[in-house]
Design a protein around this motif. Structure first.
Motif, short mmCIF file in Angstrom:
data_model
loop_
_atom_site.label_atom_id
_atom_site.label_comp_id
_atom_site.label_asym_id
_atom_site.label_seq_id
_atom_site.Cartn_x
_atom_site.Cartn_y
_atom_site.Cartn_z
N THR A 97 -72.64 2.60 -30.43
CA THR A 97 -73.81 1.73 -30.51
C THR A 97 -75.07 2.49 -30.13
O THR A 97 -76.12 2.38 -30.79
CB THR A 97 -73.64 0.51 -29.60
OG1 THR A 97 -72.52 -0.25 -30.04
CG2 THR A 97 -74.89 -0.37 -29.62
N GLU A 98 -74.99 3.27 -29.05
CA GLU A 98 -76.15 4.04 -28.62
C GLU A 98 -76.53 5.11 -29.64
O GLU A 98 -77.72 5.36 -29.87
CB GLU A 98 -75.86 4.68 -27.26
CG GLU A 98 -75.80 3.67 -26.13
CD GLU A 98 -75.23 4.24 -24.85
OE1 GLU A 98 -75.68 3.82 -23.75
OE2 GLU A 98 -74.32 5.10 -24.92
N ILE A 99 -75.54 5.74 -30.26
CA ILE A 99 -75.83 6.72 -31.32
C ILE A 99 -76.52 6.04 -32.50
O ILE A 99 -77.48 6.57 -33.07
CB ILE A 99 -74.55 7.44 -31.75
CG1 ILE A 99 -74.05 8.35 -30.63
CG2 ILE A 99 -74.77 8.24 -33.03
CD1 ILE A 99 -72.72 9.01 -30.90
N SER A 100 -76.06 4.84 -32.84
CA SER A 100 -76.71 4.09 -33.93
C SER A 100 -78.15 3.75 -33.58
O SER A 100 -79.05 3.84 -34.43
CB SER A 100 -75.93 2.80 -34.20
OG SER A 100 -74.64 3.08 -34.68
N GLU A 101 -78.40 3.38 -32.33
CA GLU A 101 -79.77 3.08 -31.89
C GLU A 101 -80.65 4.32 -31.98
O GLU A 101 -81.83 4.23 -32.39
CB GLU A 101 -79.76 2.54 -30.46
CG GLU A 101 -79.16 1.15 -30.32
CD GLU A 101 -79.14 0.68 -28.88
OE1 GLU A 101 -79.71 1.38 -28.01
OE2 GLU A 101 -78.56 -0.38 -28.62
N LEU A 102 -80.08 5.45 -31.62
CA LEU A 102 -80.83 6.70 -31.67
C LEU A 102 -81.16 7.09 -33.11
O LEU A 102 -82.31 7.48 -33.42
CB LEU A 102 -80.01 7.79 -31.00
CG LEU A 102 -80.65 9.16 -30.79
CD1 LEU A 102 -82.01 9.04 -30.13
CD2 LEU A 102 -79.72 10.04 -29.96
N LEU A 103 -80.20 6.96 -34.00
CA LEU A 103 -80.46 7.26 -35.41
C LEU A 103 -81.49 6.30 -36.00
O LEU A 103 -82.35 6.70 -36.81
CB LEU A 103 -79.15 7.19 -36.20
CG LEU A 103 -78.13 8.29 -35.87
CD1 LEU A 103 -76.81 8.01 -36.58
CD2 LEU A 103 -78.65 9.66 -36.23
N TYR A 104 -81.42 5.04 -35.61
CA TYR A 104 -82.40 4.05 -36.06
C TYR A 104 -83.80 4.44 -35.58
O TYR A 104 -84.78 4.35 -36.34
CB TYR A 104 -82.02 2.67 -35.54
CG TYR A 104 -82.96 1.56 -35.95
CD1 TYR A 104 -82.85 0.96 -37.20
CD2 TYR A 104 -83.98 1.12 -35.09
CE1 TYR A 104 -83.72 -0.05 -37.59
CE2 TYR A 104 -84.86 0.12 -35.48
CZ TYR A 104 -84.73 -0.46 -36.72
OH TYR A 104 -85.59 -1.46 -37.11
N LEU A 105 -83.90 4.89 -34.34
CA LEU A 105 -85.18 5.31 -33.78
C LEU A 105 -85.76 6.47 -34.58
O LEU A 105 -86.96 6.49 -34.91
CB LEU A 105 -84.98 5.70 -32.32
CG LEU A 105 -86.18 6.21 -31.52
CD1 LEU A 105 -87.33 5.21 -31.53
CD2 LEU A 105 -85.75 6.51 -30.08
#
Length: 253
Positions: A97-105
């Protein structure tokens, strides 16, 4: 080269600063806050290595980070989107989830929750937007001041030395903008200000640089405005090498 207007807009909710014409350099960080490691949003071929566990391209150590920023400066190329991190071991503990948030950012240029990740212990996120804006999240917004002071000094040096030949005429040295003046000016950042070099005026041995609130109206950045719309003036005295801020509005009202 013509005069360039600067733009600063601070969002206190997410602690990001939107800028235009305010570059980022390795010298813009106090030594103790220079990023240790970076996750890169893109993959410059000559720099970094892919982390096998996350498949992020990363820079490890102050030297790699410094060398990358210096290469971008010297070759005048766009810096990758990036986020700093303290520990490779903790970075490996990022959840899906955190990796997805980072990629979204990196790709959407905005956060789903926060730009500051506990496992990364990051102080910054640097993003380049398609419209020429840069967006940088600062854990401590005062870390922006060095960057702002450097660019003001550089652009004012161009201003006061206009028309001087590269080979003839002694160029004037411009003093750095004092931190106390940046602190006085900083409340205007939240309103979206234009530092209006294109309409700067010389009066004897002083230069007056108007400050205008333009909020998100970026079309105004390249347009001349009525000088009575100024909310303040930065004044540089070339004889005394001193700065003064003249505010034309009450910031406390």
């Amino acid at each position: 080269m013509g005069r360039i207007n600067l733009y600063v807009h601070y969002d206190s909710v997410t602690n990001h600063i939107m800028t235009r014409a305010i570059s980022l350099r390795s010298s813009d960080f106090n030594e103790q806050y220079m990023p240790t490691n970076l996750i890169l949003g893109e993959a410059p071929p000559e720099f970094g290595r892919f982390d096998a566990q996350t498949n992020f391209k990363i820079l490890r150590g102050h030297t790699e980070v410094y060398d990358y920023m210096e290469m971008c400066r010297k070759e005048n190329i766009r810096m990758s989107n990036w986020i700093d991190f303290e520990s490779i071991e903790l970075m490996h503990q990022l959840s899906p989830t955190e990796i997805s948030e980072l990629l979204y950012l990196f790709h959407a240029h905005k956060t789903l929750r926060s730009a500051f990740f506990y496992k990364l212990q990051n102080n910054y996120v640097f993003l380049t937007l398609p419209n020429g804006l840069n967006k940088m999240y600062y854990r401590h917004v005062t870390h922006f001041y060095l960057r702002f002071q450097r660019v003001i000094q550089e652009e004012t040096s161009k201003l006061v030395n206009e028309g001087k030949s590269r080979f003839f005429g002694k160029k004037l040295v411009v003093a750095s903008l004092p931190t106390v003046i940046v602190e006085q000016l900083s409340p205007l950042f939240a309103s979206g200000i234009k530092i209006n070099y294109s309409q700067a005026e010389q009066r004897e041995h002083t230069w007056r640089i108007p400050l205008m609130i333009i909020e998100d109206e970026l079309t105004l950045l390249s347009q001349n405005q009525a000088l009575n719309e100024s909310v303040g003036v930065l004044i540089y005295d070339t004889q005394g090498q001193t700065w003064q801020l003249e505010l034309l509005i009450d910031l406390e009202s």
